[in-house]
Scaffold this motif. Structure first.
Motif, mmCIF file in Angstrom:
data_model
loop_
_atom_site.group_PDB
_atom_site.id
_atom_site.type_symbol
_atom_site.label_atom_id
_atom_site.label_comp_id
_atom_site.label_asym_id
_atom_site.label_seq_id
_atom_site.Cartn_x
_atom_site.Cartn_y
_atom_site.Cartn_z
ATOM 1 N N ALA A 2 0.334 -0.915 0.112
ATOM 2 C CA ALA A 2 -0.120 -0.238 -0.258
ATOM 3 C C ALA A 2 0.787 1.226 -0.088
ATOM 4 O O ALA A 2 0.324 1.829 -0.320
ATOM 5 C CB ALA A 2 -0.936 -0.147 1.350
ATOM 6 N N LEU A 3 1.911 1.223 0.682
ATOM 7 C CA LEU A 3 3.501 2.087 0.652
ATOM 8 C C LEU A 3 3.542 2.761 -0.765
ATOM 9 O O LEU A 3 3.303 4.127 -0.551
ATOM 10 C CB LEU A 3 4.204 2.029 2.210
ATOM 11 C CG LEU A 3 4.743 3.383 2.143
ATOM 12 C CD1 LEU A 3 4.745 4.382 2.112
ATOM 13 C CD2 LEU A 3 6.025 3.166 2.924
ATOM 14 N N VAL A 7 2.945 6.429 -2.892
ATOM 15 C CA VAL A 7 3.947 6.774 -2.859
ATOM 16 C C VAL A 7 4.729 6.977 -5.039
ATOM 17 O O VAL A 7 4.670 8.310 -5.609
ATOM 18 C CB VAL A 7 5.453 6.127 -2.604
ATOM 19 C CG1 VAL A 7 6.860 6.903 -3.508
ATOM 20 C CG2 VAL A 7 5.722 5.914 -1.197
ATOM 21 N N ALA A 8 3.540 6.190 -5.596
ATOM 22 C CA ALA A 8 3.367 5.690 -6.737
ATOM 23 C C ALA A 8 2.962 6.999 -7.855
ATOM 24 O O ALA A 8 2.459 7.659 -8.170
ATOM 25 C CB ALA A 8 2.752 4.154 -7.382
ATOM 26 N N MET A 9 1.498 6.294 -6.805
ATOM 27 C CA MET A 9 0.101 7.684 -6.904
ATOM 28 C C MET A 9 0.950 10.007 -6.456
ATOM 29 O O MET A 9 0.609 10.211 -7.549
ATOM 30 C CB MET A 9 -0.965 7.517 -6.559
ATOM 31 C CG MET A 9 -1.819 6.137 -6.597
ATOM 32 S SD MET A 9 -1.941 6.445 -8.518
ATOM 33 C CE MET A 9 -3.711 7.820 -8.300
ATOM 34 N N ALA A 10 1.925 9.363 -5.656
ATOM 35 C CA ALA A 10 1.431 10.682 -5.227
ATOM 36 C C ALA A 10 2.775 10.670 -6.990
ATOM 37 O O ALA A 10 2.896 12.618 -6.851
ATOM 38 C CB ALA A 10 2.497 10.921 -3.723
ATOM 39 N N ALA A 11 3.979 9.974 -6.896
ATOM 40 C CA ALA A 11 4.728 10.967 -7.728
ATOM 41 C C ALA A 11 3.964 10.987 -8.930
ATOM 42 O O ALA A 11 4.700 12.156 -10.066
ATOM 43 C CB ALA A 11 5.261 9.752 -8.086
ATOM 44 N N ALA A 12 3.325 9.943 -9.350
ATOM 45 C CA ALA A 12 2.564 10.511 -11.230
ATOM 46 C C ALA A 12 1.661 11.956 -10.192
ATOM 47 O O ALA A 12 1.281 12.341 -11.589
ATOM 48 C CB ALA A 12 1.189 10.079 -11.231
ATOM 49 N N LEU A 13 1.177 12.009 -9.366
ATOM 50 C CA LEU A 13 0.639 13.764 -9.562
ATOM 51 C C LEU A 13 1.443 14.889 -9.229
ATOM 52 O O LEU A 13 0.563 15.937 -10.386
ATOM 53 C CB LEU A 13 -0.601 13.454 -7.823
ATOM 54 C CG LEU A 13 -1.167 14.545 -7.560
ATOM 55 C CD1 LEU A 13 -1.812 14.957 -8.705
ATOM 56 C CD2 LEU A 13 -1.496 14.773 -5.897
ATOM 57 N N LEU A 14 2.221 14.455 -8.885
ATOM 58 C CA LEU A 14 3.733 15.578 -9.013
ATOM 59 C C LEU A 14 3.488 16.257 -10.183
ATOM 60 O O LEU A 14 4.091 17.005 -10.816
ATOM 61 C CB LEU A 14 4.909 14.789 -8.072
ATOM 62 C CG LEU A 14 5.745 16.244 -8.001
ATOM 63 C CD1 LEU A 14 5.683 17.610 -7.374
ATOM 64 C CD2 LEU A 14 7.173 15.475 -7.140
#
Length: 341
Positions: A2-3, A7-14
């Motif tokens: 899940a972590l 992190v992957a979603m946050a990186a994609a959003l960034l």
């Protein structure tokens, strides 16, 4: 797991936000650069164009880019509102028709509403009467919208184009009273006379706007306005009385009596306003009746009219003391405020 997903979603959003930020910065940079080039073109062309319009020198333009054409068009549009005189306006119109007619014709044929509308505004500002056939073609087309149709009729009126009389009698779309006012406001004397002769063919909004325009422009149409007072439509009578009050057309006590006793308060109000302009002492008894009117607006207008008439203030003092109706006494006192009753 899940972590890692978070992190992957946050990186994609960034990454998306960074890309969007870079896109907006680039777009702003390009727009600033475009505006700077536009200003440079305008500075370069301003003085030669002004000298041409004033007749000081001849000028031959060949546009090197669409941006240069836009710069010259903006200059021309600003000069059209600043420079007066038939000679200057004629040279401005000739220049516009020589250099922009084809470009504006393509804009009028565009599928985009905004491009067609901008072209109409430019044609109006630059007084390009040579484009009337193109404008009329757009008016008759299936693509024309309600807003474009109203704008085109206003241009026809401004350019003194005679077929506009037929068009306002049978418009492509139903016109509002406001639209009719704009169209009639642009019309010259001859066109207005033609519309007036076909008054009965106008829709109600057109009739009201034409009567209002007579009052606004203070046209001497006493006989026509008096003829309208015999109308069975109370709204027509109200508009005619209003126009007569604005122009200052006198009406005798016998003629005003019917309107001062109308069942419609708007008609009584306008009749009282006109009575105040007539300055005829015979009107005082009729106006005194209206001090007891059930409408506050009519009572107030009647008191104002009485105050303007010869001997009117003495009548108000009598009304303030002796009239049985409380509302009439109060209204008379309001207009005599500060005087000893």
């Amino acid at each position: 797991m899940a972590l890692v997903f978070a992190v992957a979603m946050a990186a994609a959003l960034l990454a998306v936000l960074t890309g969007l930020f870079i896109y907006l910065v680039m777009r702003k940079w390009r727009e600033n650069r475009r505006q700077a080039r536009l200003r440079a073109y305008k500075e370069e062309r301003r003085l030669p164009l002004l000298r041409y319009l004033l007749g000081e020198e001849e000028l031959s333009f060949r546009f090197s880019s669409p941006l240069e054409r836009e710069a010259v068009l903006q200059l021309l549009d600003s000069f059209a509102s600043l420079l007066k005189g038939e000679h200057v306006q004629a040279r401005l119109r000739a220049f516009a028709e020589a250099h922009f007619q084809g470009w504006l014709r393509r804009r009028l044929a565009s599928r985009q509403w905004s491009e067609r509308m901008n072209a109409l505004f430019l044609i109006e500002d630059l007084q390009m009467k040579g484009m009337l056939p193109d404008i009329e073609r757009l008016y008759r087309s299936d693509e024309v919208t309600e807003g474009e149709a109203a704008k085109i009729l206003a241009i026809f009126a401004k350019f003194d184009y005679r077929p506009v009389v037929t068009y306002v009698l049978q418009p492509r779309y139903e016109l509002t009273e406001f639209a009719y006012r704009i169209i009639f406001g642009h019309m010259g004397e001859q066109l207005l006379q033609q519309v007036k002769k076909r008054f009965a063919e106008l829709p109600p909004a057109g009739k009201y706007a034409l009567i209002d325009m007579i009052g606004i422009r203070r046209r001497q149409e006493q006989l026509f306005l008096q003829w309208l007072l015999a109308s069975e439509e109370w709204e027509i009578r109200v508009r005619a009385l209003k126009a007569m009050a604005e122009i200052g057309v006198p009406l005798g006590a016998r003629q005003l009596e019917r309107h001062l006793r109308s069942p419609h308060w708007q008609e009584r109000l306008m009749a009282a306003r006109l009575a105040g302009k007539c300055r005829e002492e015979k009107l005082l008894p009729l106006l005194c009746e209206r001090l007891s009117d059930r409408s506050f607006a009519v009572r107030s207008e009647a008191a104002a009219a009485i105050a303007r008439l010869p001997g009117g203030r003495a009548v108000l003092r009598t009304a303030a003391q002796n009239v049985d109706d409380r509302y009439a006494r109060d209204m008379a006192r309001q207009w005599l405020e500060g005087e000893e009753i």
